[in-house]
Design an enzyme around this catalytic site. Structure first.
Site, short mmCIF file in Angstrom:
data_model
loop_
_atom_site.label_atom_id
_atom_site.label_comp_id
_atom_site.label_asym_id
_atom_site.label_seq_id
_atom_site.Cartn_x
_atom_site.Cartn_y
_atom_site.Cartn_z
N CYS A 84 0.73 -1.30 -0.03
CA CYS A 84 -0.10 -0.06 -0.02
C CYS A 84 0.79 1.15 0.03
O CYS A 84 1.43 1.65 1.07
CB CYS A 84 -0.80 -0.03 1.13
SG CYS A 84 -1.89 1.43 1.46
N CYS A 140 -0.48 3.98 2.42
CA CYS A 140 -0.11 3.67 3.63
C CYS A 140 1.56 3.83 3.90
O CYS A 140 1.97 4.51 5.05
CB CYS A 140 -0.44 2.32 4.11
SG CYS A 140 -2.02 1.78 3.63
N ASP A 141 2.33 3.43 3.26
CA ASP A 141 3.46 3.42 3.54
C ASP A 141 4.85 4.14 2.72
O ASP A 141 5.89 4.24 2.99
CB ASP A 141 4.19 2.06 3.44
CG ASP A 141 3.35 1.05 4.45
OD1 ASP A 141 3.05 1.48 5.49
OD2 ASP A 141 3.13 -0.04 4.04
#
Length: 325
Positions: free
Chosen positions: A149, A152-153
């Site tokens: 993701c 997300c990261d």
């Protein structure tokens, strides 16, 4: 240890919930079903193992959802759906670890660690999850350089020299562009000699000077020492192996449906997806399915929303028919 010492384990005091419609999964399909069902004045509960919003909430931007100004942030779109469902009276129970699902009989049941849910109708909208990278070392380096993701990261790789993206579909190509916000360079590794992404996504990637592509290649081994430092790839035509040095890697090689909880109860196809008709009805009366977990050829937020609406309308009709009988 408790058994060895003869100590009685404390029994978890479970809560019990009754509903007209239970929805398993809080992504676009599940939330749309919740909007339609609750607006029809059906007692509706959404049970989500993670955070409501699903995959769409972790998508940087969605460029083709009807009624938006060109693009919309996935998180923003899903938050709107959550608030809309709640405004009609739907209850959303997220971060619930589901331990079992019973689809048989007149009353269906979802059991979590701390609660039991019962309803005559259940809509399965559990979606799909990222397919894991089939390379040696993936489990050890998951979260330590291997990610699924970018939203997300991706921020972890601010000013990184190089980040690898594996895949060639829309997700891979679009998220590669997103990652150039952080990394100095992004290398896409793809097993074919052409992308499967939309023409628009391809054109944007080709115009981005921070993106390069390695064609006809597949990852074979994660290289690193506690954290990923590169990926050994193999050219599928020449079988030559080389190491691409990188600070991190983001994988977009397809999805796999989340059907483990009910694969022995429902009709599932050879690829693991739930089989249903055009009205979202499965082979069990009172059990409907919607979204990416359903057997179909197109999986988009727009199609998930359509599935959710159809499933909820037919759930209401099923309940009305049952009541009339």
């Amino acid at each position: 240890m408790e058994k060895f010492l003869g100590i009685e384990s404390e029994q978890v005091e479970k809560e019990h919930y009754q509903a007209d419609v239970l929805i398993l999964g809080g992504g676009p399909a599940g939330l749309t079903a919740a909007i339609y069902a609750s607006r029809s004045r059906l007692k509706t509960i959404v049970v989500e193992q993670g955070l409501a919003g699903g995959q769409a909430a972790t998508t940087f931007h969605i460029a083709n959802f009807p009624g938006t100004n060109g693009t919309v942030g996935g998180k923003d779109l899903m938050q709107n759906m959550i608030e809309q469902a709640k405004s009609f009276g739907a209850d959303i129970h997220d971060l619930k670890e589901v331990v079992s699902v019973d689809l048989q009989g007149d009353m269906k049941q979802i059991s979590t660690i701390d609660a039991d849910y019962n309803a005559p109708v259940i809509i399965i909208a559990t979606g799909a999850e990222s397919r894991r990278l089939p390379a040696d070392g993936e489990p050890e380096y998951r979260g330590k350089g291997v990610h699924y993701c970018a939203t997300c990261d991706g921020a972890m790789y601010q000013d990184a020299d190089n980040v690898i993206v594996v895949g060639g579909g829309n997700s891979a190509v679009e998220e590669a562009g997103f990652l150039t916000k952080y990394a100095k360079h992004v290398t896409i590794v793809h097993q074919f000699d052409h992308f499967q992404a939309s023409k628009t996504a391809q054109e944007e990637a080709a115009a981005n000077p921070k993106i390069s592509v390695i064609w006809d290649s597949e990852p074979r081994r994660i290289v690193g020492n506690g954290h990923l430092t590169g990926i050994e790839i193999e050219n599928v035509k020449t079988h030559e192996r080389t190491v691409v040095h990188a600070n991190g890697a983001f994988v977009y090689i397809g999805m796999q449906p989340r059907t483990d909880l009910f694969k022995d109860q429902l009709k599932i196809n050879d690829w693991g997806y739930v089989v249903a008709d055009d009205e979202m009805r499965t082979d069990i009366p009172g059990v409907f399915v919607a979204g990416d977990v359903r057997s179909k050829t197109v999986r988009q937020v727009a199609t998930a929303v359509g599935d959710g609406a159809v499933a909820a309308v037919n759930a209401e009709r099923f309940l009305a028919s049952r009541k009339s009988h």
